[in-house]
Structure formats: C-alpha cells, structure tokens
Enzyme design. Structure first.
Site, PDB file in Angstrom:
ATOM      1  N   CYS A  72       0.816  -1.201   0.399  1.00  0.00           N
ATOM      2  CA  CYS A  72      -0.575  -0.075   0.087  1.00  0.00           C
ATOM      3  C   CYS A  72       0.929   1.189  -0.130  1.00  0.00           C
ATOM      4  O   CYS A  72       2.256   1.027  -0.072  1.00  0.00           O
ATOM      5  CB  CYS A  72      -1.251   0.106   0.973  1.00  0.00           C
ATOM      6  SG  CYS A  72      -0.215   0.208   2.374  1.00  0.00           S
TER       7      CYS A  72
HETATM    8  O1  LIG Z   1      -4.211   7.994  -1.250  1.00  0.00           O
HETATM    9  P1  LIG Z   1      -5.310   8.307   0.161  1.00  0.00           P
HETATM   10  O2  LIG Z   1      -5.919   7.539   0.347  1.00  0.00           O
HETATM   11  O3  LIG Z   1      -4.749   9.300   0.484  1.00  0.00           O
HETATM   12  O4  LIG Z   1      -4.054   6.815   0.951  1.00  0.00           O
HETATM   13  C1  LIG Z   1      -3.880   5.540   1.308  1.00  0.00           C
HETATM   14  C2  LIG Z   1      -2.641   4.600   1.488  1.00  0.00           C
HETATM   15  O5  LIG Z   1      -2.634   4.847   3.502  1.00  0.00           O
HETATM   16  C3  LIG Z   1      -2.703   4.791   3.708  1.00  0.00           C
HETATM   17  O6  LIG Z   1      -3.846   3.812   4.132  1.00  0.00           O
HETATM   18  C4  LIG Z   1      -1.788   2.864   3.204  1.00  0.00           C
HETATM   19  O7  LIG Z   1      -0.939   2.543   3.254  1.00  0.00           O
HETATM   20  C5  LIG Z   1      -2.626   3.568   1.730  1.00  0.00           C
HETATM   21  O8  LIG Z   1      -2.097   3.025   0.497  1.00  0.00           O
END
Ligand SMILES: O=P(O)(O)OC[C@H]1O[C@@H](O)[C@H](O)[C@@H]1O
Length: 153
Positions: A72
């Site tokens: 992520c």
């Molecule tokens: O792009 P946004 O939605 O701001 O952030 C998403 C990331 O924030 C965290 O929960 C995870 O790492 C995910 O990839």
C-alpha cells in the site's frame, strides 16, 4: 492443507502500491515465480487496501500460495489488515535484514511494502531475501510461535 510450490506467490496492492506492484510482478515472473495477482488491476485512487489484502492473506493462510507480498502507500495499512487473518504473520519491511530474519526466526509468511517509501531496487532485494529465507524452527522459535498460535484458537 494444499501442497504449495515455493514458487507460487501471491501479491496485491492498492493505489498507493500499484506502480511498484506492477514492476514486482514482472520481476518475479522473469525470475520464474508463479504469481497470483489479487489486484488492484488498474490505478484507482479511491480503492481501499483491505479489499485486496484480505483475499491475499486468506490465500496465504490456507496455503493456496506459499507466501504473500502486500503493497500500500506506506505498508502500514496492509500489515494491519493482513495480521487479522489467523495463520498470517505479516510484517512491514524496510530493510534487508528483517526481510530474511523475519522468516528465519518468526516464520513470517507475508511482507508488506510501502509503494511511497521503498524504491524498486530495494524492493527486489527485500523480496528475494524474503522468498529464499527458511524458518529455522529452533526450540525457542517454535515456543514463541506456539504462544501466538494459541491466541488464534
Ligand atoms: O491515497 P490515500 O487514500 O490518501 O492514502 C492511502 C494510503 O494510506 C494508507 O492507509 C495506506 O498506505 C494507503 O495506501
């Protein structure tokens, strides 16, 4: 439990890890790994990592794949989600030592990477270290693992 080839690896990402996942999938295929991609399959900035991480973690837990890689943005969310599945031992990896020692001592079976943190060259190193490492299974390792497994019952 199914017989699992050590070459059969599951991978997933949300939008924060999508670009890195695509590169890693190609890298692993070039290195003769058999990949199951749990998505995302396109870049969608509104997608949610649990939608991809939970199916991957279940596949690790039921031995559909040998080990898993979840990406992520930071790797944190993926790690939180993956560790909710009994039998999964996931860790956020940002260094080479932990990538193999986490398997050797703690039988880690899923690594989480941050697509906004870790570059492709480092990711390649960590992933190969993770996939080639083996659980040592010394008495103290097994004792600690059992204490974790006991609370999953
Ligand atoms: O792009 P946004 O939605 O701001 O952030 C998403 C990331 O924030 C965290 O929960 C995870 O790492 C995910 O990839």
């Amino acid at each position: 439990m199914q017989i699992k080839s050590k070459k059969k690896i599951g991978i997933c990402s949300d939008h924060g890890g999508f670009e890195l996942k695509e590169k890693i999938v190609s890298f692993l295929i070039r290195n003769n790994y058999d990949i199951i991609d749990f998505g995302a399959f396109s870049l969608d900035n509104t997608d949610d990592f649990p939608d991809f991480v939970i199916p991957l973690a279940k596949a690790v837990s039921n031995a559909e794949v040998f080990r898993g890689i979840a990406i992520c943005g930071s790797g944190v969310g993926a790690c939180i989600a993956a560790n909710k599945i009994p039998g999964v031992r996931a860790a956020l990896i940002n260094d080479y030592f932990s990538a193999h020692q986490g398997v050797e001592d703690d039988d880690m079976n899923l690594i989480c990477l941050g697509g906004r943190i870790t570059g492709f060259a480092s990711a390649e190193e960590y992933i190969l270290a993770f996939l080639k490492a083996e659980f040592i299974g010394a008495e103290r390792h097994l004792r600690r693992l059992k204490k974790i497994q006991d609370i999953e019952k």
